[in-house]
Design an enzyme around this catalytic site. Sequence first.
Site, PDB file in Angstrom:
ATOM      1  N   ASP A   1       0.868  -1.177   0.000  1.00 16.37           N
ATOM      2  CA  ASP A   1       0.000   0.000   0.000  1.00 16.37           C
ATOM      3  C   ASP A   1       0.911   1.235   0.000  1.00 16.37           C
ATOM      4  O   ASP A   1       2.140   1.135   0.027  1.00 16.37           O
ATOM      5  CB  ASP A   1      -0.959  -0.009   1.204  1.00 16.37           C
ATOM      6  CG  ASP A   1      -2.161   0.924   0.978  1.00 16.37           C
ATOM      7  OD1 ASP A   1      -2.131   1.746   0.036  1.00 16.37           O
ATOM      8  OD2 ASP A   1      -3.139   0.836   1.743  1.00 16.37           O
TER       9      ASP A   1
HETATM   10  C1  NOJ Z   1      -4.112   3.934   0.127  1.00 19.30           C
HETATM   11  C2  NOJ Z   1      -5.281   3.043   0.373  1.00 19.30           C
HETATM   12  O1  NOJ Z   1      -5.132   2.377   1.609  1.00 19.30           O
HETATM   13  C3  NOJ Z   1      -5.479   2.018  -0.723  1.00 19.30           C
HETATM   14  O2  NOJ Z   1      -6.687   1.354  -0.486  1.00 19.30           O
HETATM   15  C4  NOJ Z   1      -5.462   2.680  -2.064  1.00 19.30           C
HETATM   16  O3  NOJ Z   1      -5.681   1.727  -3.075  1.00 19.30           O
HETATM   17  C5  NOJ Z   1      -4.125   3.377  -2.265  1.00 19.30           C
HETATM   18  N1  NOJ Z   1      -3.935   4.366  -1.218  1.00 19.30           N
HETATM   19  C6  NOJ Z   1      -4.031   4.077  -3.612  1.00 19.30           C
HETATM   20  O4  NOJ Z   1      -4.862   5.172  -3.674  1.00 19.30           O
END
Ligand code: NOJ
Length: 726
Positions: free
Chosen positions: A263
């Site tokens: 993430d």
């Molecule tokens: C952080 C989030 O936790 C995740 O769900 C998301 O896909 C990514 N950022 C990209 O935006």
Amino acid sequence: MNEIYKNPSYSPEERTKDLIERMTLEEKVGQMCQIDGRENPEFWINERHIGSFLHVRGKEASRLQELAGKTRFGIPIIFGIDAIHGHGFYSGATVFPSQLALASSWNPEILRKMAAITAKEVTLTGLHWTFSPVLCLGRDARWGRVDETFGEDPYLTGCLASEMIKGYQGENLSDPYSIIACAKHYAAYGETQGGRDSTEADVSERKLKSIFLPPFKAAAEAGCASFMTAYQSIDGVPCSANKMLLKDILKDEWKLKGFIITDWDNVGYMHRLQKVAPDMKKSAELAILAGNDMFMSTPEFYECAVELVKEGSIKEELIDEACGRILETKFRLGLFDEKRNPDFSKAVSIIGCAEHRKVAYESALESIVLLKNDNSVLPVSDKIKKIAVIGPNADDVEAQLGDWSFGPRYYPEKPLLEYNEYDTSNIITILDGIKRRAGSKVEIVYEKGCDMFDSSIESISSSVELANNSDMVIAVVGDTTLLNGEVRDRSGLDLTGAQQKLLEALKKTGKPLVVVLINGKPLTVPWIKDNADAIIEAWNPGMEGGNAVAAVLFGDFNPCGKITITFPRNVGQSPVFYNQYPGWHGSAKYIDVDSEPLFQFGYGLSYTSFKYSNMKLSSKEVKVDDFLTVSVDVTNTGAYKGTEIVQLYINDIFSSVTTPIKELKGFERITLNAGDTSSVQIKLPVSALSLIDRNCMEVVEPGEFEILIGSSSRDCDLLKDVIKVV
Ligand code: NOJ
């Protein structure tokens, strides 16, 4: 020289092997990087050989792809986007209900359709990958991201997510309208303490395997081509540093065909926030060794990884493996063979087209849950000539569409789409929908009534006057995007602003009070349960939400949704998920609140009623590799045609370890005309009765199991019998 990688007659594996052998270390590490495409993309393409961008939209994708085409091997970029309930960052795209809303439909087919439409709209804008579905379990409503989940049940989450994955990825990844799905956030991200986003999840290996991994396993079996690691740590180990989760289980045991991405800046967080690495290089090393392949938004990763290999801390084979998985996915997607550039001329007629909107409408209809309907106040009768529609969510596009439309709320200082860039003219709010449906026969009057963030009650009196002069009140209340999403956890779940006061004032008018909830998560609304005549839970119903809510209010559609997350009475009662472990001492439970939650998992009413009878088991004694068929007669005992969601639960009566008091193991939807009876049969593999034992092994223990079938997880809604596993 025979350039195999350029030749589509070779397999993705052969082409990957050929290309990897030609690449330098730096080029391979570059493929492992994903960066926000709004931050100096030219540098990342030309100097860092980047593999992927996220957050790129519109014509920019083709410009960047063209630049990548001019590099030494012309390796195409894979673009990722959070298209989690439709391509919501693209103005004009079809916006479906939120994932939590869609889950209430218990309809795998509609999820598959929604995902296929999203994939088509995403590909037409030149992107290839969505960070969806979310497989976290929403077990504590305080957590900000509950709206992104399918609710609290692992089995249902696995079933619905698998269909969504199949919808995104199509029959074959190389189909021009297929995109890759991403199962996230791996794992137990929703289980952090007190709903506090990204804190430690105190989950044992046994519990992880019992509750949190099964949906991800289902996603791997459905062929999900990417997995995203969660932010938080489990028992002291950040998920991105957890070799058991990534390498041993996901890659080796489940045979992931695809790659793992961290993430957002997980590598940075491991150093700066979780403090398990004294510097970025150590953090990158931990993450590579654990099995991550691509690194989201950690710009320092590039230098760190190159150095780690050069100094001998990381073997180059590990880089080859990670880069190989990414390249192979690009080959499977057909990115090397047709550039999949945006087709804006086609996009104009397809994105948000009538056919897509129809599915948005149908999915909103099926997501709606009727929670109360005293004295059949709904559907609205012919006698009602004037309706007062009142409340802050009656005409609010943002609250209705929910998180991950417009732009993610966690990133407000840098929105993906400015609010004024978004074309809201095609969003049907609840008020729009009611007005359209009411036509000239019923007069509709409207007032906002109060604000969601301001507790002043000045505007309430004129709303009360409107209500006094009407035959019925439809109050549309709930929450909004600022109260949901990443870094938006709540310590309370009551209605905010003056909403509660507004409802109390409306109730005093004595007019029939219908409450429509537009909200991202369960709210603590016992007053509404006790005082409203009818309650419609519409969640974030998407762009067609207004039409769908109106169809339910006026009886054009008989509601059939059932909630997939339990509502607590008050926050202190949390967590209230239905599949609790046994052993709570005493009969009164909490002494200061009713022992039952407000609304339980699987609950939802209809304008008709259903009776369950004649439960039968195909056998009373089964072996581990048998199948058991559970059948029950369902009769529509009311006056309307309706759809019922029949739910099958099990309970392991005595086991070597404690097991949940009830576990969902199957469900079936059935549509019946008034007066009709049909037999519903659910086939259950006996292997589904397994538990994870003290050695963390999955076993079915011999002995007796309760089999329960009925209309919700409440004991009073279930018929039961017992089988014996021998
Ligand atoms: C952080 C989030 O936790 C995740 O769900 C998301 O896909 C990514 N950022 C990209 O935006």
